[in-house]
Design a protein around this motif. Structure first.
Motif, short mmCIF file in Angstrom:
data_model
loop_
_atom_site.label_atom_id
_atom_site.label_comp_id
_atom_site.label_asym_id
_atom_site.label_seq_id
_atom_site.Cartn_x
_atom_site.Cartn_y
_atom_site.Cartn_z
N SER A 76 0.81 -1.22 0.00
CA SER A 76 0.00 0.00 0.00
C SER A 76 0.84 1.27 0.00
CB SER A 76 -0.92 0.02 1.22
OG SER A 76 -0.14 0.11 2.41
N THR B 128 2.20 2.56 2.67
CA THR B 128 1.94 3.29 3.91
C THR B 128 2.96 2.94 4.98
OG1 THR B 128 0.41 1.59 4.71
CG2 THR B 128 -0.54 3.40 3.46
N THR C 57 3.77 8.33 5.40
CA THR C 57 3.15 8.37 4.08
C THR C 57 1.92 7.47 4.07
OG1 THR C 57 3.43 8.01 1.71
CG2 THR C 57 4.64 6.53 3.17
N SER C 58 0.92 7.93 3.34
CA SER C 58 -0.28 7.11 3.14
C SER C 58 -0.20 6.40 1.79
CB SER C 58 -1.53 8.00 3.17
OG SER C 58 -1.55 8.85 2.03
N GLY C 59 0.93 6.54 1.11
CA GLY C 59 1.07 6.01 -0.23
C GLY C 59 0.85 7.05 -1.30
N ARG C 60 0.24 8.20 -0.91
CA ARG C 60 -0.03 9.27 -1.86
C ARG C 60 0.53 10.61 -1.39
NH1 ARG C 60 -4.25 6.32 -1.02
NH2 ARG C 60 -5.21 7.80 0.38
N ASP C 61 0.87 10.71 -0.11
CA ASP C 61 1.34 11.99 0.42
C ASP C 61 2.27 11.76 1.61
OD1 ASP C 61 -0.34 11.11 2.43
OD2 ASP C 61 -1.65 12.85 2.38
N ARG C 62 2.92 12.84 2.03
CA ARG C 62 3.77 12.82 3.21
C ARG C 62 3.11 13.68 4.29
NH1 ARG C 62 9.40 12.19 3.10
NH2 ARG C 62 9.64 14.15 4.21
N ALA D 97 5.73 14.92 -8.13
CA ALA D 97 4.93 13.83 -8.71
C ALA D 97 5.78 12.91 -9.58
CB ALA D 97 3.77 14.40 -9.52
#
Length: 135
Positions: free
Chosen positions: A58, A60, A88-93, A122
């Motif tokens: 994921s 994360t 990280t959630s996998g999309r952001d820090r 990105a």
């Protein structure tokens, strides 16, 4: 003072670490060593000890890194240590932390103190910003 640069990871080597007692959690904890090359106002190399509780599938987790940097910051040569962490959630820090280790500077960077930030574009380009003082 502020200095910026980009960096690339040129080596990521997982390390075997045995911790007693063994505690099982929902995310595995790993340790690795890294080598980084920096370009820009921040130019040089770093040797890094990296640890994380992270899910590869994921993307994360949370990491903590201790870096030993050697190079040039805005025309001044030397070395120093800094540490940083983030989640990280996998999309952001989120929840970033960054600190230049006091009393770790050498050469023209002796006395360096401060904070900083790491951001990732990105396209995967990594940026380092230092907010520092030299006393």
């Amino acid at each position: 003072m502020e200095a910026t640069g980009t960096f690339t990871v040129t080596a990521f080597v997982p390390a075997e670490v045995v911790v007693e007692p063994v505690v099982v959690t929902a995310l595995p904890v790993g340790v690795a060593t890294m080598t980084k090359i920096f370009d820009g106002e921040i130019a040089g190399q770093a040797a890094t000890v990296f640890t994380a509780a992270f899910d590869q599938d994921s993307g994360t987790g949370t990491y903590l890194a201790m870096e030993s940097f050697e190079g040039v910051i805005a025309g001044r040569a030397g070395s120093f240590n800094f540490l940083h962490s983030a989640t990280t959630s996998g999309r952001d820090r989120s929840d970033p932390f960054f600190l230049i280790v006091p009393h770790s500077g050498t050469g023209e960077l002796a006395g360096i103190t401060g904070t900083g930030d790491i951001t990732v574009d990105a396209d995967g380009t990594h940026h380092l910003r230092l907010d520092y003082d030299l006393t």
